[in-house]
Design a protein around this motif. Structure first.
Motif, PDB file in Angstrom:
ATOM      1  N   ALA A 118       0.838  -1.205   0.000  1.00 34.02           N
ATOM      2  CA  ALA A 118       0.000   0.000   0.000  1.00 34.02           C
ATOM      3  C   ALA A 118       0.873   1.255   0.000  1.00 34.02           C
ATOM      4  CB  ALA A 118      -0.939  -0.003   1.201  1.00 34.02           C
ATOM      5  N   VAL A 119       1.923   1.250   0.826  1.00 30.88           N
ATOM      6  CA  VAL A 119       2.831   2.404   0.869  1.00 30.88           C
ATOM      7  C   VAL A 119       3.506   2.593  -0.488  1.00 30.88           C
ATOM      8  CG1 VAL A 119       4.937   3.355   1.903  1.00 30.88           C
ATOM      9  CG2 VAL A 119       3.226   2.256   3.362  1.00 30.88           C
ATOM     10  N   VAL A 120       4.011   1.517  -1.065  1.00 31.49           N
ATOM     11  CA  VAL A 120       4.670   1.588  -2.370  1.00 31.49           C
ATOM     12  C   VAL A 120       3.696   2.105  -3.428  1.00 31.49           C
ATOM     13  CG1 VAL A 120       5.689   0.200  -4.231  1.00 31.49           C
ATOM     14  CG2 VAL A 120       6.411  -0.158  -1.863  1.00 31.49           C
ATOM     15  N   GLY A 121       2.449   1.700  -3.313  1.00 26.53           N
ATOM     16  CA  GLY A 121       1.431   2.137  -4.262  1.00 26.53           C
ATOM     17  C   GLY A 121       1.230   3.648  -4.266  1.00 26.53           C
ATOM     18  N   TYR A 122       1.482   4.285  -3.150  1.00 23.07           N
ATOM     19  CA  TYR A 122       1.337   5.733  -3.075  1.00 23.07           C
ATOM     20  C   TYR A 122       2.586   6.466  -3.554  1.00 23.07           C
ATOM     21  CZ  TYR A 122      -2.988   5.302  -0.424  1.00 23.07           C
ATOM     22  OH  TYR A 122      -4.276   5.019  -0.027  1.00 23.07           O
ATOM     23  N   GLY A 123       3.696   5.759  -3.669  1.00 22.29           N
ATOM     24  CA  GLY A 123       4.945   6.437  -4.012  1.00 22.29           C
ATOM     25  C   GLY A 123       5.415   7.210  -2.797  1.00 22.29           C
TER      26      GLY A 123
END
Length: 180
Positions: A118-123
């Motif tokens: 989820a964190v990676v998905g937000y950049g």
């Protein structure tokens, strides 16, 4: 047995194999003392070679990364209670911190993977992304029936490890703490 998420030397692996992480496993005072000496040796070895991820050390030593610590780091709290240096490392209460030094947040692997994704998905996480991360952490806490109090601190550490700014990580922590 505990599986650290970074490589240990053969000597460190031997020390880790001797450590009991649950106080209930101690067979008396001498066993607790022996365990403490082994913890002490392991932590000193890990610190000497800088093997513990820096954010985990900072999480333990920086007052700013201890929400609810009233301006004291987790290490400072040991100091205030009369345990510092070797005494701190050998104290049975230090075992929970040793676990987090070695393994990071004490959450189900799938929860860690899901939150990291989820964190990676937000950049680069911004204030507009926090609501989504709070919802993810809350949902994972419920899905895996985690104790909200302890999971809150583990999601806080996980967020820090993912590079989330500490104020945002604290918001995630508070959301998880409120899960009923």
């Amino acid at each position: 047995m505990i599986q650290p998420d970074f490589a240990l030397t053969p000597e460190e692996q031997k020390l880790l194999a001797e450590i009991k992480f649950k106080v209930s496993e101690f067979s008396g005072y001498k066993d607790a003392q022996r365990n403490g000496k082994t913890v002490n040796a392991l932590v000193k070895s890990l610190l000497k070679r800088k093997a513990i991820p820096a954010i985990r050390v900072k999480w333990f030593t920086d007052p700013e990364l201890n929400p609810g610590g009233r301006g004291k780091s987790r290490k400072d709290i040991f100091d205030c209670n009369g345990s510092s240096g070797d005494e701190m490392l050998e104290h049975p209460s230090f075992l929970e911190f040793l676990f987090r030094f070695l393994c990071g947040p004490d959450l189900p692997k799938v929860a860690i993977t899901t939150f990291r994704a989820a964190v990676v998905g937000y950049g680069k996480v911004t204030s507009g992304d926090i609501d989504g991360l709070r919802k993810t952490a809350r949902s994972l806490t419920r899905q895996y029936q985690l104790n909200a109090h302890s999971a809150a601190d583990d999601f806080y550490l996980l967020a820090l490890e993912c590079g989330v700014w500490h104020s945002y990580a604290e918001s995630i922590r508070e959301t998880v703490r409120s899960v009923r």
